[in-house]
Design a protein around this motif. Structure first.
Motif, PDB file in Angstrom:
ATOM      1  N   ASN A   1       0.821  -1.210   0.000  1.00 41.36           N
ATOM      2  CA  ASN A   1       0.000   0.000   0.000  1.00 41.36           C
ATOM      3  C   ASN A   1       0.856   1.262   0.000  1.00 41.36           C
ATOM      4  O   ASN A   1       0.642   2.182  -0.806  1.00 41.36           O
ATOM      5  CB  ASN A   1      -0.920  -0.004   1.224  1.00 41.36           C
ATOM      6  N   VAL A   2       1.834   1.332   0.897  1.00 42.03           N
ATOM      7  CA  VAL A   2       2.643   2.550   1.039  1.00 42.03           C
ATOM      8  C   VAL A   2       3.458   2.818  -0.222  1.00 42.03           C
ATOM      9  O   VAL A   2       3.489   3.940  -0.740  1.00 42.03           O
ATOM     10  CB  VAL A   2       3.557   2.431   2.273  1.00 42.03           C
ATOM     11  N   LEU A   3       4.123   1.790  -0.742  1.00 40.00           N
ATOM     12  CA  LEU A   3       4.990   1.981  -1.902  1.00 40.00           C
ATOM     13  C   LEU A   3       4.187   2.300  -3.155  1.00 40.00           C
ATOM     14  O   LEU A   3       4.618   3.099  -3.996  1.00 40.00           O
ATOM     15  CB  LEU A   3       5.843   0.734  -2.120  1.00 40.00           C
ATOM     16  N   PHE A   4       3.001   1.705  -3.296  1.00 35.51           N
ATOM     17  CA  PHE A   4       2.196   2.000  -4.475  1.00 35.51           C
ATOM     18  C   PHE A   4       1.726   3.452  -4.463  1.00 35.51           C
ATOM     19  O   PHE A   4       1.801   4.152  -5.485  1.00 35.51           O
ATOM     20  CB  PHE A   4       1.002   1.059  -4.556  1.00 35.51           C
ATOM     21  N   TYR A   5       1.239   3.923  -3.304  1.00 38.00           N
ATOM     22  CA  TYR A   5       0.789   5.307  -3.231  1.00 38.00           C
ATOM     23  C   TYR A   5       1.960   6.272  -3.422  1.00 38.00           C
ATOM     24  O   TYR A   5       1.802   7.342  -4.023  1.00 38.00           O
ATOM     25  CB  TYR A   5       0.095   5.567  -1.900  1.00 38.00           C
ATOM     26  N   ALA A   6       3.148   5.904  -2.908  1.00 37.41           N
ATOM     27  CA  ALA A   6       4.325   6.743  -3.124  1.00 37.41           C
ATOM     28  C   ALA A   6       4.678   6.800  -4.604  1.00 37.41           C
ATOM     29  O   ALA A   6       5.100   7.845  -5.115  1.00 37.41           O
ATOM     30  CB  ALA A   6       5.504   6.211  -2.310  1.00 37.41           C
ATOM     31  N   ALA A   7       4.493   5.680  -5.328  1.00 41.11           N
ATOM     32  CA  ALA A   7       4.760   5.669  -6.763  1.00 41.11           C
ATOM     33  C   ALA A   7       3.746   6.506  -7.523  1.00 41.11           C
ATOM     34  O   ALA A   7       4.097   7.247  -8.462  1.00 41.11           O
ATOM     35  CB  ALA A   7       4.753   4.230  -7.282  1.00 41.11           C
ATOM     36  N   VAL A   8       2.471   6.424  -7.106  1.00 40.26           N
ATOM     37  CA  VAL A   8       1.415   7.174  -7.795  1.00 40.26           C
ATOM     38  C   VAL A   8       1.633   8.683  -7.656  1.00 40.26           C
ATOM     39  O   VAL A   8       1.302   9.460  -8.568  1.00 40.26           O
ATOM     40  CB  VAL A   8       0.034   6.764  -7.229  1.00 40.26           C
ATOM     41  N   GLN A   9       2.227   9.125  -6.554  1.00 39.91           N
ATOM     42  CA  GLN A   9       2.479  10.547  -6.353  1.00 39.91           C
ATOM     43  C   GLN A   9       3.547  11.092  -7.302  1.00 39.91           C
ATOM     44  O   GLN A   9       3.641  12.293  -7.511  1.00 39.91           O
ATOM     45  CB  GLN A   9       2.885  10.809  -4.904  1.00 39.91           C
ATOM     46  N   ARG A  10       4.371  10.199  -7.885  1.00 41.43           N
ATOM     47  CA  ARG A  10       5.467  10.642  -8.742  1.00 41.43           C
ATOM     48  C   ARG A  10       5.348  10.159 -10.190  1.00 41.43           C
ATOM     49  O   ARG A  10       6.084  10.635 -11.056  1.00 41.43           O
ATOM     50  CB  ARG A  10       6.804  10.149  -8.174  1.00 41.43           C
ATOM     51  N   LEU A  11       4.462   9.200 -10.441  1.00 39.37           N
ATOM     52  CA  LEU A  11       4.350   8.602 -11.766  1.00 39.37           C
ATOM     53  C   LEU A  11       2.910   8.660 -12.247  1.00 39.37           C
ATOM     54  O   LEU A  11       1.981   8.764 -11.439  1.00 39.37           O
ATOM     55  CB  LEU A  11       4.795   7.132 -11.732  1.00 39.37           C
ATOM     56  N   PRO A  12       2.708   8.572 -13.573  1.00 35.69           N
ATOM     57  CA  PRO A  12       1.346   8.386 -14.068  1.00 35.69           C
ATOM     58  C   PRO A  12       0.754   7.092 -13.514  1.00 35.69           C
ATOM     59  O   PRO A  12       1.475   6.100 -13.308  1.00 35.69           O
ATOM     60  CB  PRO A  12       1.535   8.297 -15.590  1.00 35.69           C
ATOM     61  N   LEU A  13      -0.546   7.092 -13.265  1.00 34.84           N
ATOM     62  CA  LEU A  13      -1.193   5.948 -12.642  1.00 34.84           C
ATOM     63  C   LEU A  13      -0.982   4.671 -13.448  1.00 34.84           C
ATOM     64  O   LEU A  13      -0.724   3.597 -12.885  1.00 34.84           O
ATOM     65  CB  LEU A  13      -2.692   6.224 -12.477  1.00 34.84           C
ATOM     66  N   GLY A  14      -1.065   4.772 -14.772  1.00 32.37           N
ATOM     67  CA  GLY A  14      -0.906   3.587 -15.606  1.00 32.37           C
ATOM     68  C   GLY A  14       0.461   2.948 -15.443  1.00 32.37           C
ATOM     69  O   GLY A  14       0.581   1.722 -15.355  1.00 32.37           O
ATOM     70  N   LEU A  15       1.508   3.758 -15.377  1.00 34.08           N
ATOM     71  CA  LEU A  15       2.853   3.215 -15.201  1.00 34.08           C
ATOM     72  C   LEU A  15       3.007   2.604 -13.816  1.00 34.08           C
ATOM     73  O   LEU A  15       3.622   1.533 -13.656  1.00 34.08           O
ATOM     74  CB  LEU A  15       3.894   4.316 -15.419  1.00 34.08           C
ATOM     75  N   ALA A  16       2.460   3.255 -12.795  1.00 34.47           N
ATOM     76  CA  ALA A  16       2.556   2.723 -11.434  1.00 34.47           C
ATOM     77  C   ALA A  16       1.858   1.367 -11.333  1.00 34.47           C
ATOM     78  O   ALA A  16       2.386   0.429 -10.717  1.00 34.47           O
ATOM     79  CB  ALA A  16       1.943   3.708 -10.438  1.00 34.47           C
ATOM     80  N   VAL A  17       0.681   1.235 -11.938  1.00 29.06           N
ATOM     81  CA  VAL A  17      -0.050  -0.030 -11.917  1.00 29.06           C
ATOM     82  C   VAL A  17       0.733  -1.111 -12.655  1.00 29.06           C
ATOM     83  O   VAL A  17       0.822  -2.261 -12.210  1.00 29.06           O
ATOM     84  CB  VAL A  17      -1.444   0.152 -12.541  1.00 29.06           C
ATOM     85  N   THR A  18       1.327  -0.748 -13.798  1.00 31.86           N
ATOM     86  CA  THR A  18       2.098  -1.721 -14.571  1.00 31.86           C
ATOM     87  C   THR A  18       3.314  -2.202 -13.803  1.00 31.86           C
ATOM     88  O   THR A  18       3.617  -3.403 -13.775  1.00 31.86           O
ATOM     89  CB  THR A  18       2.530  -1.105 -15.910  1.00 31.86           C
ATOM     90  N   LEU A  19       4.037  -1.286 -13.173  1.00 34.67           N
ATOM     91  CA  LEU A  19       5.208  -1.679 -12.392  1.00 34.67           C
ATOM     92  C   LEU A  19       4.810  -2.594 -11.241  1.00 34.67           C
ATOM     93  O   LEU A  19       5.481  -3.592 -10.962  1.00 34.67           O
ATOM     94  CB  LEU A  19       5.930  -0.436 -11.863  1.00 34.67           C
ATOM     95  N   GLU A  20       3.718  -2.264 -10.555  1.00 33.30           N
ATOM     96  CA  GLU A  20       3.287  -3.089  -9.435  1.00 33.30           C
ATOM     97  C   GLU A  20       2.907  -4.492  -9.896  1.00 33.30           C
ATOM     98  O   GLU A  20       3.166  -5.484  -9.198  1.00 33.30           O
ATOM     99  CB  GLU A  20       2.105  -2.440  -8.714  1.00 33.30           C
ATOM    100  N   PHE A  21       2.314  -4.618 -11.072  1.00 28.99           N
ATOM    101  CA  PHE A  21       1.894  -5.915 -11.576  1.00 28.99           C
ATOM    102  C   PHE A  21       3.081  -6.825 -11.882  1.00 28.99           C
ATOM    103  O   PHE A  21       2.926  -8.054 -11.979  1.00 28.99           O
ATOM    104  CB  PHE A  21       1.032  -5.736 -12.832  1.00 28.99           C
ATOM    105  N   LEU A  22       4.286  -6.271 -12.009  1.00 24.56           N
ATOM    106  CA  LEU A  22       5.456  -7.107 -12.260  1.00 24.56           C
ATOM    107  C   LEU A  22       5.685  -8.115 -11.133  1.00 24.56           C
ATOM    108  O   LEU A  22       6.289  -9.171 -11.354  1.00 24.56           O
ATOM    109  CB  LEU A  22       6.701  -6.223 -12.428  1.00 24.56           C
TER     110      LEU A  22
END
Length: 307
Positions: free
Chosen positions: A91-112
């Motif tokens: 949860n924490v790392l995903f929200y931190a990623a969303v604050q700096r990246l487009p949502l689509g890229l953050a979701v794609t990275l998390e799905f890895l």
């Protein structure tokens, strides 16, 4: 988990299909929960909302499961703690990623993360095409990516590691515990780990905001995590890891239905590709599960005693 074990043994082909239904409902509840709680992000903060949702879910699951703290092996406790830490970190790392990246890229990275778990569990190399096709579909749904922040990518990759651990540990905790008591303890561990961000956020929650937090915690954490947990129990981490590609798909569909976000041709093609990869994964898993009992019940040849 006696009922689930019996169901999986009696209906080997139905397990992966049931896992699909569980993942779809869980993913939809996450997306609806995110849409509901987004109204609190400006005042409470994304991390505060995440921590408070986890606390609500922990209280509900502990009240329902009433887990015992006794009689657990050190291995079982390690799984419970690691599973809870993975939830909090995800949860924490995903929200931190969303604050700096487009949502689509953050979701794609998390799905890895779950993608790696799914790829690691394949028996034959050609089956790697299915998680790879799911990744391509996720990229299509995510859409084009603009500027990339290096720290945001780091957060996204960290979220991927946590999501992969979450996928893997769901099976381990399920094997070591009965019912949902292990999950309830893990969510409580995650809530405790997020206390540094949730406690300072309490004064910023308005009176009406608590109702949103309760509904969001029930849908997006308690229900969603429980369904993911059960999906692994009736199938496998490989199947569920691939099916987690449904998360960005349901996000796009919920965004179109509730928020009026348009769905372009690229997104529709991605949805169809993810759906095809998921259907093929379920079919292969069902065929393998149906063949397994026949192999397992083959008579063993007794050794010939020496003369």
């Amino acid at each position: 988990m006696t009922f689930l074990s019996s169901f999986r043994a009696a209906h080997p082909r139905s397990g992966p299909l049931l896992a699909l239904g569980l993942v779809l409902v869980g993913s939809s509840s996450i997306q609806v929960s995110a849409a509901l709680s987004s109204s609190l992000f400006a005042t409470v903060g994304t991390l505060g909302v995440s921590g408070l949702r986890m606390a609500v879910a922990a209280l509900v699951l502990l009240a329902l499961a009433r887990p015992s703290l006794r009689g657990r092996s050190p291995r079982a406790w390690r799984g419970v703690v690691l599973y809870g830490v993975a939830m909090a970190a995800m949860n924490v790392l995903f929200y931190a990623a969303v604050q700096r990246l487009p949502l689509g890229l953050a979701v794609t990275l998390e799905f890895l993360g779950p993608l790696t778990v799914a790829a690691a569990g394949v028996a034959r190399r050609r089956e790697l095409a299915l998680p790879a096709a799911a990744l391509v579909g996720v990229l299509l749904v995510a859409g084009p990516v603009g500027g990339v922040d290096a720290l945001g990518v780091g957060f996204g990759l960290g979220a991927a590691v946590a999501f992969g651990a979450y996928t893997f540990l769901a099976g381990r905790v399920g094997d070591d515990t009965a019912g949902l008591d292990g999950l309830a303890l893990s969510v409580a561990v995650g809530a405790l780990a997020l206390l540094p961000v949730s406690v300072p956020a309490v004064p910023r929650v308005a009176t009406g905001g608590w109702g949103v937090l309760v509904v969001s915690g029930l849908l997006g954490v308690a229900l969603a995590f429980s369904l993911d947990f059960l999906a692994v129990r009736v199938s496998s981490t490989r199947v569920v890891g691939t099916l987690f590609a449904m998360d960005p798909v349901t996000g796009a569909l919920v965004g179109a239905a509730l928020l009026g976000d348009p769905l372009g041709v690229r997104a529709v093609a991605g949805i169809l590709l993810v759906s095809a990869a998921g259907a093929a994964t379920i079919w292969l898993a069902g065929r393998a599960a149906a063949a397994a009992p026949a192999d397992a019940t083959a008579p063993e040849v007794a050794p010939v005693p020496p003369a």
